[in-house]
Design a protein around this motif. Structure first.
Motif, PDB file in Angstrom:
ATOM      1  N   MET A   1      -3.747  11.938  19.617  1.00 24.19           N
ATOM      2  CA  MET A   1      -3.424  12.788  18.471  1.00 24.19           C
ATOM      3  C   MET A   1      -3.422  11.938  17.204  1.00 24.19           C
ATOM      4  SD  MET A   1      -0.080  15.192  17.816  1.00 24.19           S
ATOM      5  CE  MET A   1      -0.613  16.522  18.854  1.00 24.19           C
ATOM      6  N   LYS A   2      -4.078  12.434  16.197  1.00 28.08           N
ATOM      7  CA  LYS A   2      -4.134  11.716  14.926  1.00 28.08           C
ATOM      8  C   LYS A   2      -2.769  11.741  14.243  1.00 28.08           C
ATOM      9  CE  LYS A   2      -8.943  12.503  13.758  1.00 28.08           C
ATOM     10  NZ  LYS A   2      -9.831  13.099  12.752  1.00 28.08           N
ATOM     11  N   ARG A  53       1.792   3.411   8.246  1.00 30.63           N
ATOM     12  CA  ARG A  53       1.301   2.502   9.301  1.00 30.63           C
ATOM     13  C   ARG A  53       2.418   1.576   9.780  1.00 30.63           C
ATOM     14  NH1 ARG A  53      -2.926   4.879  11.204  1.00 30.63           N
ATOM     15  NH2 ARG A  53      -4.739   4.966   9.853  1.00 30.63           N
ATOM     16  N   ARG A  54       3.182   1.024   8.848  1.00 26.81           N
ATOM     17  CA  ARG A  54       4.287   0.140   9.239  1.00 26.81           C
ATOM     18  C   ARG A  54       5.298   0.902  10.087  1.00 26.81           C
ATOM     19  NH1 ARG A  54       2.931  -2.087   4.180  1.00 26.81           N
ATOM     20  NH2 ARG A  54       4.286  -0.685   3.051  1.00 26.81           N
ATOM     21  N   GLU A  55       5.580   2.148   9.711  1.00 26.94           N
ATOM     22  CA  GLU A  55       6.521   2.957  10.497  1.00 26.94           C
ATOM     23  C   GLU A  55       5.963   3.184  11.895  1.00 26.94           C
ATOM     24  OE1 GLU A  55       8.081   6.060  12.627  1.00 26.94           O
ATOM     25  OE2 GLU A  55       6.160   6.404  11.617  1.00 26.94           O
ATOM     26  N   GLU A  56       4.669   3.471  12.009  1.00 26.35           N
ATOM     27  CA  GLU A  56       4.034   3.680  13.318  1.00 26.35           C
ATOM     28  C   GLU A  56       4.183   2.449  14.213  1.00 26.35           C
ATOM     29  OE1 GLU A  56       0.309   6.420  11.718  1.00 26.35           O
ATOM     30  OE2 GLU A  56      -0.110   4.452  12.569  1.00 26.35           O
ATOM     31  N   GLU A  57       4.154   1.276  13.609  1.00 29.43           N
ATOM     32  CA  GLU A  57       4.245   0.020  14.353  1.00 29.43           C
ATOM     33  C   GLU A  57       5.685  -0.398  14.619  1.00 29.43           C
ATOM     34  OE1 GLU A  57       2.037  -2.516  11.756  1.00 29.43           O
ATOM     35  OE2 GLU A  57       0.121  -1.558  12.252  1.00 29.43           O
ATOM     36  N   GLY A  58       6.632   0.449  14.224  1.00 34.36           N
ATOM     37  CA  GLY A  58       8.038   0.143  14.461  1.00 34.36           C
ATOM     38  C   GLY A  58       8.641  -0.800  13.444  1.00 34.36           C
ATOM     39  N   GLN A  59       7.965  -0.990  12.329  1.00 39.51           N
ATOM     40  CA  GLN A  59       8.455  -1.861  11.269  1.00 39.51           C
ATOM     41  C   GLN A  59       9.065  -1.024  10.151  1.00 39.51           C
ATOM     42  OE1 GLN A  59       5.295  -4.388   9.893  1.00 39.51           O
ATOM     43  NE2 GLN A  59       4.499  -4.690  11.948  1.00 39.51           N
ATOM     44  N   ALA A  60       9.818  -1.679   9.276  1.00 39.31           N
ATOM     45  CA  ALA A  60      10.351  -1.002   8.092  1.00 39.31           C
ATOM     46  C   ALA A  60       9.175  -0.558   7.229  1.00 39.31           C
ATOM     47  CB  ALA A  60      11.258  -1.935   7.301  1.00 39.31           C
ATOM     48  N   PRO A  61       9.165   0.701   6.768  1.00 42.23           N
ATOM     49  CA  PRO A  61       8.003   1.205   6.032  1.00 42.23           C
ATOM     50  C   PRO A  61       7.796   0.618   4.635  1.00 42.23           C
ATOM     51  CG  PRO A  61       9.654   2.921   6.276  1.00 42.23           C
ATOM     52  CD  PRO A  61      10.134   1.736   7.054  1.00 42.23           C
ATOM     53  N   LEU A 109       1.502  18.980  14.963  1.00 37.70           N
ATOM     54  CA  LEU A 109       2.799  18.331  15.024  1.00 37.70           C
ATOM     55  C   LEU A 109       2.823  17.125  14.084  1.00 37.70           C
ATOM     56  CD1 LEU A 109       5.559  18.200  16.442  1.00 37.70           C
ATOM     57  CD2 LEU A 109       4.484  16.733  18.152  1.00 37.70           C
ATOM     58  N   VAL A 110       3.717  17.159  13.143  1.00 39.85           N
ATOM     59  CA  VAL A 110       3.946  16.028  12.256  1.00 39.85           C
ATOM     60  C   VAL A 110       5.323  15.496  12.608  1.00 39.85           C
ATOM     61  CG1 VAL A 110       4.255  15.287   9.864  1.00 39.85           C
ATOM     62  CG2 VAL A 110       2.516  16.997  10.421  1.00 39.85           C
ATOM     63  N   ARG A 111       5.386  14.214  12.910  1.00 39.55           N
ATOM     64  CA  ARG A 111       6.664  13.620  13.307  1.00 39.55           C
ATOM     65  C   ARG A 111       7.636  13.572  12.125  1.00 39.55           C
ATOM     66  NH1 ARG A 111       6.761   8.523  14.440  1.00 39.55           N
ATOM     67  NH2 ARG A 111       4.933   8.052  13.207  1.00 39.55           N
ATOM     68  N   VAL A 112       8.902  13.751  12.444  1.00 38.70           N
ATOM     69  CA  VAL A 112       9.949  13.704  11.422  1.00 38.70           C
ATOM     70  C   VAL A 112       9.914  12.364  10.692  1.00 38.70           C
ATOM     71  CG1 VAL A 112      12.461  13.688  11.055  1.00 38.70           C
ATOM     72  CG2 VAL A 112      11.434  15.370  12.592  1.00 38.70           C
ATOM     73  N   GLU A 113       9.638  11.288  11.413  1.00 41.65           N
ATOM     74  CA  GLU A 113       9.584   9.966  10.786  1.00 41.65           C
ATOM     75  C   GLU A 113       8.491   9.898   9.725  1.00 41.65           C
ATOM     76  OE1 GLU A 113       9.618  10.488  14.084  1.00 41.65           O
ATOM     77  OE2 GLU A 113      11.548   9.673  14.696  1.00 41.65           O
ATOM     78  N   GLU A 114       7.367  10.559   9.985  1.00 44.75           N
ATOM     79  CA  GLU A 114       6.280  10.579   9.001  1.00 44.75           C
ATOM     80  C   GLU A 114       6.710  11.340   7.750  1.00 44.75           C
ATOM     81  OE1 GLU A 114       2.212  10.565  11.606  1.00 44.75           O
ATOM     82  OE2 GLU A 114       3.485  12.342  11.790  1.00 44.75           O
ATOM     83  N   VAL A 115       7.377  12.460   7.949  1.00 46.47           N
ATOM     84  CA  VAL A 115       7.868  13.246   6.813  1.00 46.47           C
ATOM     85  C   VAL A 115       8.866  12.421   6.007  1.00 46.47           C
ATOM     86  CG1 VAL A 115       9.152  15.309   6.129  1.00 46.47           C
ATOM     87  CG2 VAL A 115       7.449  15.454   7.958  1.00 46.47           C
ATOM     88  N   ARG A 116       9.753  11.721   6.693  1.00 44.07           N
ATOM     89  CA  ARG A 116      10.743  10.874   6.001  1.00 44.07           C
ATOM     90  C   ARG A 116      10.056   9.826   5.131  1.00 44.07           C
ATOM     91  NH1 ARG A 116      14.356  10.299  10.925  1.00 44.07           N
ATOM     92  NH2 ARG A 116      15.864  11.959  10.569  1.00 44.07           N
ATOM     93  N   VAL A 117       9.043   9.163   5.674  1.00 46.59           N
ATOM     94  CA  VAL A 117       8.339   8.126   4.912  1.00 46.59           C
ATOM     95  C   VAL A 117       7.659   8.745   3.698  1.00 46.59           C
ATOM     96  CG1 VAL A 117       6.444   6.444   4.973  1.00 46.59           C
ATOM     97  CG2 VAL A 117       8.090   6.552   6.858  1.00 46.59           C
ATOM     98  N   LEU A 118       6.993   9.869   3.893  1.00 42.28           N
ATOM     99  CA  LEU A 118       6.355  10.550   2.764  1.00 42.28           C
ATOM    100  C   LEU A 118       7.375  10.898   1.689  1.00 42.28           C
ATOM    101  CD1 LEU A 118       3.846  12.903   4.587  1.00 42.28           C
ATOM    102  CD2 LEU A 118       3.249  11.133   2.937  1.00 42.28           C
TER     103      LEU A 118
END
Length: 151
Positions: A1-2, A53-61, A109-118
């Motif tokens: 999933m993209k 991308r940083r969030e996806e890798e488990g790093q601070a965004p 599906l958009v992850r909550v973490e992605e929304v938070r970073v945006l």
């Protein structure tokens, strides 16, 4: 999933062009050149993707990296004649263009973490733009020369 970052990276030009059209039509203080409208928005989009991308890798965004771009955007928008509400609404238009593009790609599906970073990126850029725009406006009203962006 993209991921949202995948889609933003692949569709950055489409997102940007859609936003550019909306800003010219709905928010700009008259006809402005493409470079005047563009300003720091492509750099902002790249930093948002990098934060995702940083969030996806488990790093601070590192959403703070968009702050200087917001600061510069506030100065540029003041200088080309945007009013403060229009400057804020153009960021909202960009946010909407991103979500519309993601939706069109069939991303269910958009992850909550992605929304938070945006949201964090947009909030930081908007707040910095508003602070600097307001300072420049105050200086203008006092008859002082507006101060340049830090850096």
């Amino acid at each position: 999933m993209k991921t949202v970052a995948d889609m933003m990276e692949a569709g950055s030009e489409q997102i940007f062009e859609r936003w550019l059209e909306q800003v010219q039509r709905d928010h700009a203080p008259g006809e402005l050149s493409r470079p005047e409208l563009e300003d720091h928005i492509p750099d902002f989009l790249r930093e948002v993707v990098a934060a995702l991308r940083r969030e996806e890798e488990g790093q601070a965004p590192k959403t703070h990296r968009v702050g200087p771009l917001g600061w510069e955007h506030g100065e540029q928008r003041f200088r080309v004649g945007f009013d403060l509400p229009s400057m804020v609404r153009e960021y909202g238009a960009l946010h909407d263009c991103i979500y519309e593009f993601v939706d069109e790609q069939g991303q269910a599906l958009v992850r909550v973490e992605e929304v938070r970073v945006l949201v964090q990126c947009f909030n930081r850029a908007i707040s910095e733009a508003v602070v600097h725009y307001t300072r420049m406006r105050e200086r203008e009203l006092l008859g002082e020369e507006a101060s340049p962006a830090p850096g």
